[in-house]
Design an enzyme around this catalytic site. Structure first.
Site, PDB file in Angstrom:
ATOM      1  N   GLY A  37      34.984  17.139  -0.459  1.00 46.19           N
ATOM      2  CA  GLY A  37      35.216  16.996  -1.899  1.00 46.19           C
ATOM      3  C   GLY A  37      36.030  18.148  -2.477  1.00 46.19           C
ATOM      4  O   GLY A  37      36.504  19.040  -1.745  1.00 46.19           O
ATOM      5  N   PHE A  63      26.925  20.598  -1.146  1.00 46.67           N
ATOM      6  CA  PHE A  63      27.767  20.082  -2.231  1.00 46.67           C
ATOM      7  C   PHE A  63      27.538  18.590  -2.465  1.00 46.67           C
ATOM      8  O   PHE A  63      27.884  18.080  -3.537  1.00 46.67           O
ATOM      9  CB  PHE A  63      29.259  20.222  -1.876  1.00 46.67           C
ATOM     10  N   LYS A  68      28.681  12.861  -9.126  1.00 45.18           N
ATOM     11  CA  LYS A  68      28.831  13.860 -10.199  1.00 45.18           C
ATOM     12  C   LYS A  68      29.426  13.340 -11.505  1.00 45.18           C
ATOM     13  O   LYS A  68      29.738  14.147 -12.387  1.00 45.18           O
ATOM     14  CB  LYS A  68      29.685  15.022  -9.695  1.00 45.18           C
ATOM     15  N   SER A  81      24.622  23.551 -11.665  1.00 47.28           N
ATOM     16  CA  SER A  81      25.590  23.418 -12.755  1.00 47.28           C
ATOM     17  C   SER A  81      25.052  24.075 -14.018  1.00 47.28           C
ATOM     18  O   SER A  81      23.834  24.080 -14.259  1.00 47.28           O
ATOM     19  CB  SER A  81      25.802  21.922 -13.012  1.00 47.28           C
ATOM     20  N   ALA A  82      25.969  24.560 -14.839  1.00 49.43           N
ATOM     21  CA  ALA A  82      25.591  25.106 -16.149  1.00 49.43           C
ATOM     22  C   ALA A  82      24.914  24.048 -17.006  1.00 49.43           C
ATOM     23  O   ALA A  82      24.262  24.383 -17.997  1.00 49.43           O
ATOM     24  CB  ALA A  82      26.830  25.630 -16.853  1.00 49.43           C
ATOM     25  N   TYR A 120      22.700  12.702 -14.353  1.00 50.50           N
ATOM     26  CA  TYR A 120      23.366  13.625 -13.417  1.00 50.50           C
ATOM     27  C   TYR A 120      22.807  15.033 -13.588  1.00 50.50           C
ATOM     28  O   TYR A 120      22.416  15.709 -12.626  1.00 50.50           O
ATOM     29  CB  TYR A 120      24.883  13.634 -13.647  1.00 50.50           C
ATOM     30  N   LYS A 132      20.397  17.834 -11.024  1.00 49.09           N
ATOM     31  CA  LYS A 132      20.593  19.259 -10.716  1.00 49.09           C
ATOM     32  C   LYS A 132      19.339  20.048 -11.081  1.00 49.09           C
ATOM     33  O   LYS A 132      18.871  20.900 -10.336  1.00 49.09           O
ATOM     34  CB  LYS A 132      21.803  19.805 -11.497  1.00 49.09           C
ATOM     35  N   ASN A 142      37.444  11.904 -16.584  1.00 48.76           N
ATOM     36  CA  ASN A 142      36.502  12.239 -17.653  1.00 48.76           C
ATOM     37  C   ASN A 142      36.668  13.691 -18.076  1.00 48.76           C
ATOM     38  O   ASN A 142      36.367  14.046 -19.212  1.00 48.76           O
ATOM     39  CB  ASN A 142      35.057  12.063 -17.164  1.00 48.76           C
ATOM     40  N   PRO A 163      29.496  11.815 -27.141  1.00 49.20           N
ATOM     41  CA  PRO A 163      28.025  11.938 -27.121  1.00 49.20           C
ATOM     42  C   PRO A 163      27.570  12.825 -25.965  1.00 49.20           C
ATOM     43  O   PRO A 163      28.088  12.723 -24.849  1.00 49.20           O
ATOM     44  CB  PRO A 163      27.542  10.500 -26.905  1.00 49.20           C
TER      45      PRO A 163
HETATM   46  P1  NAD Z   1      33.242  15.831  -5.260  1.00 48.92           P
HETATM   47  O1  NAD Z   1      32.801  14.474  -5.651  1.00 48.92           O
HETATM   48  O2  NAD Z   1      34.693  16.069  -5.082  1.00 48.92           O
HETATM   49  O3  NAD Z   1      32.487  16.284  -3.913  1.00 48.92           O
HETATM   50  C1  NAD Z   1      31.201  15.808  -3.579  1.00 48.92           C
HETATM   51  C2  NAD Z   1      31.299  15.240  -2.173  1.00 48.92           C
HETATM   52  O4  NAD Z   1      30.022  14.753  -1.771  1.00 48.92           O
HETATM   53  C3  NAD Z   1      32.280  14.080  -2.063  1.00 48.92           C
HETATM   54  O5  NAD Z   1      33.215  14.371  -1.038  1.00 48.92           O
HETATM   55  C4  NAD Z   1      31.415  12.883  -1.727  1.00 48.92           C
HETATM   56  O6  NAD Z   1      32.104  11.966  -0.887  1.00 48.92           O
HETATM   57  C5  NAD Z   1      30.228  13.543  -1.046  1.00 48.92           C
HETATM   58  N1  NAD Z   1      28.952  12.792  -1.112  1.00 48.92           N
HETATM   59  C6  NAD Z   1      28.355  12.256  -2.210  1.00 48.92           C
HETATM   60  N2  NAD Z   1      27.190  11.673  -1.849  1.00 48.92           N
HETATM   61  C7  NAD Z   1      27.049  11.858  -0.513  1.00 48.92           C
HETATM   62  C8  NAD Z   1      26.063  11.483   0.439  1.00 48.92           C
HETATM   63  N3  NAD Z   1      24.976  10.784   0.091  1.00 48.92           N
HETATM   64  N4  NAD Z   1      26.238  11.853   1.728  1.00 48.92           N
HETATM   65  C9  NAD Z   1      27.323  12.552   2.099  1.00 48.92           C
HETATM   66  N5  NAD Z   1      28.306  12.925   1.261  1.00 48.92           N
HETATM   67  C10 NAD Z   1      28.161  12.574  -0.038  1.00 48.92           C
HETATM   68  O7  NAD Z   1      32.628  16.860  -6.323  1.00 48.92           O
HETATM   69  P2  NAD Z   1      32.889  18.412  -6.500  1.00 48.92           P
HETATM   70  O8  NAD Z   1      33.542  18.603  -7.813  1.00 48.92           O
HETATM   71  O9  NAD Z   1      33.514  18.985  -5.277  1.00 48.92           O
HETATM   72  O10 NAD Z   1      31.401  18.914  -6.635  1.00 48.92           O
HETATM   73  C11 NAD Z   1      30.668  19.429  -5.542  1.00 48.92           C
HETATM   74  C12 NAD Z   1      29.254  19.714  -5.994  1.00 48.92           C
HETATM   75  O11 NAD Z   1      29.298  20.627  -7.086  1.00 48.92           O
HETATM   76  C13 NAD Z   1      28.519  18.468  -6.512  1.00 48.92           C
HETATM   77  O12 NAD Z   1      27.161  18.566  -6.129  1.00 48.92           O
HETATM   78  C14 NAD Z   1      28.655  18.589  -8.000  1.00 48.92           C
HETATM   79  O13 NAD Z   1      27.606  17.954  -8.674  1.00 48.92           O
HETATM   80  C15 NAD Z   1      28.575  20.099  -8.189  1.00 48.92           C
HETATM   81  N6  NAD Z   1      29.203  20.574  -9.434  1.00 48.92           N
HETATM   82  C16 NAD Z   1      30.481  20.178  -9.727  1.00 48.92           C
HETATM   83  C17 NAD Z   1      31.071  20.599 -10.913  1.00 48.92           C
HETATM   84  C18 NAD Z   1      32.450  20.141 -11.302  1.00 48.92           C
HETATM   85  O14 NAD Z   1      32.797  20.215 -12.487  1.00 48.92           O
HETATM   86  N7  NAD Z   1      33.285  19.702 -10.366  1.00 48.92           N
HETATM   87  C19 NAD Z   1      30.355  21.431 -11.783  1.00 48.92           C
HETATM   88  C20 NAD Z   1      29.056  21.813 -11.430  1.00 48.92           C
HETATM   89  C21 NAD Z   1      28.490  21.377 -10.247  1.00 48.92           C
HETATM   90  C1  WQD Z   2      35.439  20.145 -21.436  1.00 44.29           C
HETATM   91  C2  WQD Z   2      35.761  20.159 -22.928  1.00 44.29           C
HETATM   92  C3  WQD Z   2      35.097  18.144 -24.044  1.00 44.29           C
HETATM   93  C4  WQD Z   2      37.920  15.544 -21.924  1.00 44.29           C
HETATM   94  C5  WQD Z   2      31.319  18.442 -17.369  1.00 44.29           C
HETATM   95  C6  WQD Z   2      29.905  18.096 -16.993  1.00 44.29           C
HETATM   96  C7  WQD Z   2      29.225  19.283 -16.383  1.00 44.29           C
HETATM   97  C8  WQD Z   2      30.054  19.838 -15.227  1.00 44.29           C
HETATM   98  C9  WQD Z   2      31.484  20.054 -15.599  1.00 44.29           C
HETATM   99  C10 WQD Z   2      29.331  18.940 -13.161  1.00 44.29           C
HETATM  100  C11 WQD Z   2      34.652  19.578 -23.797  1.00 44.29           C
HETATM  101  C12 WQD Z   2      36.612  18.296 -24.078  1.00 44.29           C
HETATM  102  C13 WQD Z   2      37.197  16.625 -22.368  1.00 44.29           C
HETATM  103  C14 WQD Z   2      38.840  14.910 -22.802  1.00 44.29           C
HETATM  104  C15 WQD Z   2      38.249  16.509 -24.514  1.00 44.29           C
HETATM  105  N1  WQD Z   2      30.107  18.935 -14.126  1.00 44.29           N
HETATM  106  N2  WQD Z   2      37.347  17.101 -23.629  1.00 44.29           N
HETATM  107  N3  WQD Z   2      38.977  15.427 -24.073  1.00 44.29           N
HETATM  108  O1  WQD Z   2      31.774  18.353 -20.487  1.00 44.29           O
HETATM  109  O2  WQD Z   2      32.024  20.870 -20.194  1.00 44.29           O
HETATM  110  O3  WQD Z   2      31.290  19.507 -18.312  1.00 44.29           O
HETATM  111  O4  WQD Z   2      32.018  18.876 -16.211  1.00 44.29           O
HETATM  112  O5  WQD Z   2      28.316  19.575 -13.038  1.00 44.29           O
HETATM  113  O6  WQD Z   2      27.968  18.859 -15.958  1.00 44.29           O
HETATM  114  O7  WQD Z   2      29.194  17.691 -18.171  1.00 44.29           O
HETATM  115  O8  WQD Z   2      33.617  19.334 -19.035  1.00 44.29           O
HETATM  116  O9  WQD Z   2      36.000  18.832 -18.701  1.00 44.29           O
HETATM  117  O10 WQD Z   2      34.473  16.977 -19.485  1.00 44.29           O
HETATM  118  O11 WQD Z   2      35.035  18.822 -21.052  1.00 44.29           O
HETATM  119  O12 WQD Z   2      38.405  16.944 -25.648  1.00 44.29           O
HETATM  120  O13 WQD Z   2      39.495  13.920 -22.476  1.00 44.29           O
HETATM  121  O14 WQD Z   2      36.902  19.312 -23.155  1.00 44.29           O
HETATM  122  O15 WQD Z   2      34.624  17.613 -25.263  1.00 44.29           O
HETATM  123  O16 WQD Z   2      34.637  20.314 -24.989  1.00 44.29           O
HETATM  124  P1  WQD Z   2      32.130  19.492 -19.640  1.00 44.29           P
HETATM  125  P2  WQD Z   2      34.839  18.418 -19.495  1.00 44.29           P
END
Ligand code: NAD
Ligand code: WQD
Length: 339
Positions: A10, A80, A84, A124-125, A149, A153, A198, A293
């Site tokens: 990922g 990871f 998500k 995640s935060a 989601y 976490k 998103n 929301p």
């Molecule tokens: P991503 O979707 O790119 O990576 C997650 C990977 O997990 C993917 O490659 C997916 O194919 C794999 N996966 C999902 N379910 C699985 C399963 N049951 N078995 C095996 N593989 C599986 O997401 P990312 O952005 O790289 O995020 C990695 C981790 O960090 C996730 O746990 C996510 O929740 C967390 N996280 C991401 C963010 C963000 O904004 N990207 C923020 C905070 C936390």
């Molecule tokens: C950032 C800012 C939006 C899109 C999310 C998850 C969080 C974590 C990271 C995994 C916000 C604004 C966004 C758009 C906008 N993921 N926005 N127009 O919401 O802080 O966090 O991703 O753990 O759990 O909730 O990130 O990038 O969606 O938004 O105005 O089309 O941008 O309102 O202020 P967010 P985001």
């Protein structure tokens, strides 16, 4: 160390493999490719010149995961793997709880049966909910999540903490990521969202590419300097290096430890638009829409604990993040699918 990465194909996992290899560790990857592809692994191999053992395995498949660990004993797992998409989790709560929580339960059972009791978890935060204190330190209480989601976490953090209480030989490092953006400077790997993004940065890069017409800014009436939401954006390469640093906590047998992985700086949506325009020279048209929301106004970290205890801090600035996000988008208009 020998490291198992679940979800290693990922966005964050693929960047972390590179930094682990550069730091001298060896890796083994499992991923079911539900949100990634084998092409990402091939690109990582191209960047590093290393042949990486990777297996298309679902972490909920006890036998398949066991077979991988029989073949590849590991010292630590960086976990990871998970679904998500925040909005999707609201409509598919059971699928999210099942994948993320059941998957983690199977994983830790297989790990302990193979003598590995070290895990670094991608939290995640979002577990802070609407934070009572800004900047957020790790001792701020967890809050109420606004979607399934986020709750996965929150709950997995608790499950792993309980596991350590029952068996203190476990080391559990909970990394609370803020908002990862950017991409590897090579432009070969990056974030590959399905459908309309998103998250803010992939949406902006698709506007820049002409795939989307204009950015919809979700609300300009927050209690922030320009009214738009403020977040702590972090370059994914810095985040990846945070995992390498976190291995020190495992080596020191810390028990359970939590680290914020952010820069400590907050940028508003409109500041991100400006920074992107400055870094790329491309104008991003936008309209102001109502609040989304579940969103909060302001969220940024106090990152000092990771610096004090792990010697880690973010190095890339917001222009680097914008430049590398755009470089990835520009070179890979359809993500990992070649056109
Ligand atoms: P991503 O979707 O790119 O990576 C997650 C990977 O997990 C993917 O490659 C997916 O194919 C794999 N996966 C999902 N379910 C699985 C399963 N049951 N078995 C095996 N593989 C599986 O997401 P990312 O952005 O790289 O995020 C990695 C981790 O960090 C996730 O746990 C996510 O929740 C967390 N996280 C991401 C963010 C963000 O904004 N990207 C923020 C905070 C936390
Ligand atoms: C950032 C800012 C939006 C899109 C999310 C998850 C969080 C974590 C990271 C995994 C916000 C604004 C966004 C758009 C906008 N993921 N926005 N127009 O919401 O802080 O966090 O991703 O753990 O759990 O909730 O990130 O990038 O969606 O938004 O105005 O089309 O941008 O309102 O202020 P967010 P985001």
């Amino acid at each position: 160390m020998k490291i198992l990465l679940t979800g290693g194909a990922g966005f964050i996992g693929s960047h972390t493999i590179i930094e682990l290899l550069y730091a001298g560790h060896s890796v083994c990857v499992v991923d079911n490719f539900v949100n990634s592809s084998a092409e990402a692994m091939r690109r990582v191999e191209k960047i590093t010149g290393v042949s990486i053992p990777f297996y298309q395995v679902d972490i909920r498949d006890h036998d398949a995961l066991s077979a991988v660990l029989d073949q590849h004993p590991v010292d630590c797992c960086i976990h990871f793997a998970g679904l998500k998409a925040v909005g999707e989790s609201v409509s598919l709560p059971l699928e999210y709880y099942e994948n993320n929580i059941s998957g983690t339960l199977v994983l830790v059972d297989v790990l302990r049966k193979h003598g590995c009791r070290n895990i670094i978890f991608s939290s995640s935060a979002t577990v802070y909910g609407d934070p009572a204190v800004i900047p957020i330190t790790e001792d701020v209480s967890k809050g109420k999540c606004t979607n399934p989601y986020g709750w996965t976490k929150w709950m997995i953090e608790q499950i792993l903490t309980d596991l350590h209480t029952a068996d203190p030989s476990w080391n559990v490092v909970l990394l609370r990521y803020f908002n990862p953006i950017g991409a590897h400077p090579s432009g070969l790997i990056g974030e590959n969202p399905n459908g309309v993004p998103n998250n803010l940065m992939p949406y902006i890069t698709q506007v820049a590419a002409g795939k989307l017409e204009c950015l919809h800014v979700f609300g300009n009436d927050y209690d922030t300097p320009d009214g738009t939401g403020v977040r702590d954006y972090i370059h994914v390469v810095d985040l990846a290096r945070g995992h390498v640093a976190a291995l020190q906590a495992v080596e020191k047998n810390v028990g359970v430890e939590i680290y914020n992985i952010g820069t400590g700086k907050g940028y508003s949506v409109l500041e991100i638009v400006k920074a992107f325009e400055n870094a790329t020279g491309i104008e991003i048209p936008y309209v102001i829409d109502p609040r989304r929301p579940g969103d909060i106004g302001t969220c940024y970290s106090a990152p000092g604990k990771a610096l004090a205890e792990l010697g880690w801090k973010a190095e890339f600035d917001i222009e680097d993040m914008c430049r590398d996000s755009w470089n990835w988008q520009k070179r890979n208009p359809n993500g990992y699918v070649s056109d």
